[in-house]
Every structure is written in C-alpha cells, then in structure tokens.
Design a protein around this motif. Sequence first.
Motif, PDB file in Angstrom:
ATOM      1  N   LEU A   1       0.838  -1.200   0.000  1.00  0.00           N
ATOM      2  CA  LEU A   1       0.000   0.000   0.000  1.00  0.00           C
ATOM      3  C   LEU A   1       0.874   1.252   0.000  1.00  0.00           C
ATOM      4  CD1 LEU A   1      -3.110   0.739   0.275  1.00  0.00           C
ATOM      5  CD2 LEU A   1      -2.618   1.091   2.701  1.00  0.00           C
ATOM      6  N   LEU A   2       1.923   1.239   0.840  1.00  0.00           N
ATOM      7  CA  LEU A   2       2.854   2.369   0.892  1.00  0.00           C
ATOM      8  C   LEU A   2       3.602   2.505  -0.433  1.00  0.00           C
ATOM      9  CD1 LEU A   2       4.288   4.629   2.423  1.00  0.00           C
ATOM     10  CD2 LEU A   2       5.848   2.903   3.368  1.00  0.00           C
ATOM     11  N   THR A   3       3.920   1.387  -1.065  1.00  0.00           N
ATOM     12  CA  THR A   3       4.585   1.423  -2.374  1.00  0.00           C
ATOM     13  C   THR A   3       3.737   2.179  -3.381  1.00  0.00           C
ATOM     14  OG1 THR A   3       5.677  -0.703  -1.958  1.00  0.00           O
ATOM     15  CG2 THR A   3       5.511   0.013  -4.254  1.00  0.00           C
ATOM     16  N   GLY A   4       2.447   1.856  -3.433  1.00  0.00           N
ATOM     17  CA  GLY A   4       1.557   2.538  -4.365  1.00  0.00           C
ATOM     18  C   GLY A   4       1.469   4.026  -4.092  1.00  0.00           C
ATOM     19  N   ALA A   5       1.359   4.391  -2.812  1.00  0.00           N
ATOM     20  CA  ALA A   5       1.285   5.812  -2.457  1.00  0.00           C
ATOM     21  C   ALA A   5       2.557   6.543  -2.879  1.00  0.00           C
ATOM     22  CB  ALA A   5       1.058   5.957  -0.952  1.00  0.00           C
ATOM     23  N   ALA A   6       3.709   5.889  -2.700  1.00  0.00           N
ATOM     24  CA  ALA A   6       4.973   6.513  -3.080  1.00  0.00           C
ATOM     25  C   ALA A   6       5.082   6.657  -4.592  1.00  0.00           C
ATOM     26  CB  ALA A   6       6.145   5.683  -2.544  1.00  0.00           C
ATOM     27  N   LEU A   7       4.627   5.666  -5.335  1.00  0.00           N
ATOM     28  CA  LEU A   7       4.733   5.723  -6.797  1.00  0.00           C
ATOM     29  C   LEU A   7       3.833   6.809  -7.394  1.00  0.00           C
ATOM     30  CD1 LEU A   7       5.036   1.942  -7.706  1.00  0.00           C
ATOM     31  CD2 LEU A   7       6.838   3.679  -7.676  1.00  0.00           C
ATOM     32  N   ALA A   8       2.840   7.261  -6.628  1.00  0.00           N
ATOM     33  CA  ALA A   8       2.052   8.414  -7.074  1.00  0.00           C
ATOM     34  C   ALA A   8       2.904   9.677  -7.095  1.00  0.00           C
ATOM     35  CB  ALA A   8       0.841   8.606  -6.157  1.00  0.00           C
ATOM     36  N   GLY A   9       4.026   9.649  -6.403  1.00  0.00           N
ATOM     37  CA  GLY A   9       4.974  10.760  -6.437  1.00  0.00           C
ATOM     38  C   GLY A   9       6.066  10.563  -7.469  1.00  0.00           C
ATOM     39  N   VAL A  10       5.986   9.482  -8.239  1.00  0.00           N
ATOM     40  CA  VAL A  10       6.968   9.206  -9.291  1.00  0.00           C
ATOM     41  C   VAL A  10       6.365   9.410 -10.673  1.00  0.00           C
ATOM     42  CG1 VAL A  10       8.417   7.424 -10.348  1.00  0.00           C
ATOM     43  CG2 VAL A  10       8.290   7.607  -7.861  1.00  0.00           C
ATOM     44  N   TYR A  11       5.235   8.765 -10.914  1.00  0.00           N
ATOM     45  CA  TYR A  11       4.628   8.741 -12.244  1.00  0.00           C
ATOM     46  C   TYR A  11       4.069  10.109 -12.668  1.00  0.00           C
ATOM     47  CZ  TYR A  11       1.017   7.291 -15.694  1.00  0.00           C
ATOM     48  OH  TYR A  11       0.202   7.186 -16.781  1.00  0.00           O
ATOM     49  N   PRO A  12       3.052  10.689 -11.964  1.00  0.00           N
ATOM     50  CA  PRO A  12       2.516  11.987 -12.422  1.00  0.00           C
ATOM     51  C   PRO A  12       3.539  13.126 -12.414  1.00  0.00           C
ATOM     52  CG  PRO A  12       0.973  10.887 -10.934  1.00  0.00           C
ATOM     53  CD  PRO A  12       2.266  10.140 -10.843  1.00  0.00           C
ATOM     54  N   PRO A  13       4.382  13.268 -11.367  1.00  0.00           N
ATOM     55  CA  PRO A  13       5.380  14.340 -11.429  1.00  0.00           C
ATOM     56  C   PRO A  13       6.380  14.156 -12.577  1.00  0.00           C
ATOM     57  CG  PRO A  13       5.070  13.633  -9.166  1.00  0.00           C
ATOM     58  CD  PRO A  13       4.360  12.640 -10.021  1.00  0.00           C
ATOM     59  N   GLY A  14       6.672  12.892 -12.926  1.00  0.00           N
ATOM     60  CA  GLY A  14       7.536  12.659 -14.084  1.00  0.00           C
ATOM     61  C   GLY A  14       6.916  13.199 -15.356  1.00  0.00           C
ATOM     62  N   MET A  15       5.590  13.007 -15.501  1.00  0.00           N
ATOM     63  CA  MET A  15       4.893  13.564 -16.654  1.00  0.00           C
ATOM     64  C   MET A  15       4.926  15.097 -16.633  1.00  0.00           C
ATOM     65  SD  MET A  15       3.935  10.755 -18.092  1.00  0.00           S
ATOM     66  CE  MET A  15       5.270   9.869 -17.286  1.00  0.00           C
ATOM     67  N   LYS A  16       4.841  15.658 -15.430  1.00  0.00           N
ATOM     68  CA  LYS A  16       4.866  17.129 -15.284  1.00  0.00           C
ATOM     69  C   LYS A  16       6.226  17.679 -15.728  1.00  0.00           C
ATOM     70  CE  LYS A  16       4.789  20.673 -11.660  1.00  0.00           C
ATOM     71  NZ  LYS A  16       4.056  21.721 -12.370  1.00  0.00           N
TER      72      LYS A  16
END
Length: 402
Positions: free
Chosen positions: A103-118
């Motif tokens: 669960l923590l992994t998923g929450a952290a990856l939300a800080g990887v994928y969308p900001p990478g697109m930004k």
Amino acid sequence: MNPRRVLLLLAIAQFLAMAPWFSGSAVAPSLARAWQLLPATTAWLTISVQLGFVAGALVSAMFTLADRLSARRLVAASAAIAALATLGVAAARGAGVGIACRLLTGAALAGVYPPGMKIAAGWFKESRGWAIGILVGALTLGSASPHLVRWAVSPSAWRIVLVVAAMSALAGGLIVLLVPHDGPFAAPSPPFSLAAAPRILKDPGVLLANLGYLGHMWEVYAMWTWIVAFIAASEHARRGAQADVTALAALATFAVVGSGAIGCWLGGTYADRLGRTLITSVAMLASGLCALTVGLLYGAPLIALLPLLLVWGISVVADSAQFSAAVSELAPREYVGTALTLQTSLGFLLTAATIYLLPAVAARIGWRWSMSMLAIGPALGVWAMLALRRRPEALRLAGGKR
C-alpha cells in the motif's frame, strides 16, 4: 541541457523507479506459499498498490507537492520511499505487514509517475504527446522488469526480485536529480478543488473522455497482473499440471507487458497527428479483440500464443497517455489539475475491482475464457471516444476532428 537529453534521463529514471509496482505480482506464487495466502488475498498484492496510488495522488494534488518540493525532488524522495517499502515486503513474515508495505509502495509511486509527466511537459511544448508517450513506454517496461528478474532466479530466491526492484527504484530517483530544473515551460499545477468535481464530471466532453479512460483501465491492469497466471495455466493445459512453467511464464509476461513500450511510442507519435479519439479507438478495438479471442489459443504451443499476446501487450497501453491529454485539453483551464486527479483516482479504483474479479471468474469458468470479460472495458471505451469524436469539443483535441 537540451530537451531530448532530459527526456532520455527521465525515461531511464521512470524505467528504474517503476520496478516496485509489479514486484509483488512477479513473486506472488512464492509469497502465497510463504504466507499461506488464499487466491483472493494474493490479489491484494497488486490491489493494495492501486489503492495506495489513489491515496497518494489525492494527497499530492491537494497539497500541490510537485510545486512545493519541485517535481524532481518529489520523484527522488518518492522513489526512495517505494524502495524502502519494497524492502519491507522482502523482510515481512506475513501478509499483514507485506500488504501494508505494498500500500505504501503505491502511495509513493504516485509521487513518481505523475510528477515525471509534469517534468516532461515542462521541457516540451511541441511534440509533448510524443514525449509523454516515451515516458509511459519507459514506465511500462520498468513495471514489467521484475518478471525478467524472476525468470533469471529460482522460485526460492524471490527476495532477490524484491531487492533488485528496490535498488532499481532508488537508482531511478537519483538519476532524475541530474535533470537541471523542471523545464522552461513548467507551470504551477492548477489547484485541486473537490467542490468543482460535480461540474467537471458533468461536462459532456470530459465525461466521454473519462468513460474512455475507465474502459481502458478496466482492462489494462487486470491484464498486466494476471497474464502470467493465464500463460502458466495455458502451458499446464498443454504439458500437464506437474510441469514447471513458472520461469517460462515470467519471461513471456515480461515480453508481453514490456511490449507495451512500443504501443506507447506509437500512440504518442500518431495521436498528435491523427487525433486522440481515433488512436484511442483503434487501440481499444485491437486490445478488446485480443481479449475476446485469446482463449482460442489457450493450450496451444507458446510459439502460437505469444504473437497474439504481444499484439495485446502493445495495444492495451498504446492509448494510455492520450486520455489524460484529452482531459487536459477539454477541462476548464482553472480546473485541469482537479480533472486529472479525479480521472486518475476513478481509473485506479476501477482497476482494484477488476484485478480482484478476474481470478474469481477464472475459478468458476477456468482461465481459458476468463480474459474475455476484459473486453467489456474497451467496448465502452470505443463507444465513448467515437461519441466524443462526433462532438464539437473534439476540435479542441490535438489532431482535431477528422
């Protein structure tokens, strides 16, 4: 530093940083034995990541973390947290701690994928669809990479898969710091407004784009999660229940999921030219047909089954970046951030349902035809995108209405 070099760094960083996503799925049979999991509980190794991603995306949007910390620092910090959480799964002695770490992994990856697109959007004004398509392709290949590691090691060495995924994420987070800044076209993220959600969701153009996205999400993550089980079951049907097919299924799964990188590149390349509604419709039509017909080759030699699975792997994600791009073009400018957050949250919540549902269907009717249920999503998605294509709002999309 020129934009193409930045894109290369971002693609490498996303490839490495997204490895934890399916690391639990890659070793799911080993974890199920070690933790004595029922099939429904095994599904939570991926469902928990999806739910964590939704929570992380909402928190990040509400507090505009990509602006407060800078998108590059947010990616680096989030990748480090995902790495630690993945190591937590390797060290866990039971499902409770393991699933909490997922669960923590998923929450952290939300800080990887969308900001990478930004960051990519901040460096590309022209060819932005192409650049984001490259990044989605990189993260698709990175998400598949644990299956390649799983193929290379024995089932008893499942912790190695998790450790490699963790180290990969940590390296990806460090590489993104080599990007000098968030880009010459970087702009503050539009604030998240929950009060604006009803208005956004009722907008006809945005509604149709979201329905297309939900149709896509109904299929893609369930296919990625369970294609390894489908391949293994197919090989067992051909070679006998006692055959050791685990490594072969892992290698084939890496090829199938990883082939989506080609689809992302193709989708990003042609969507800006031919129109988002056309490219998404063609991709979903192809992937839906694959879902409907793959059962015909169940139990066939892998050399006959694999070409269809590769077509499916390419088409199932070729449209992924285009739905977010469409919403960003259709939503009111002041609410683009809210619209994108709502789209992502609804889509990943839906994936949790289909990831849970698919093995339950397989338990009743067998794996041969269980994948056919995934065609429901593309059917809805094609209808929605063709309906959007006929509306005047389609002229506001890249490629216009043709």
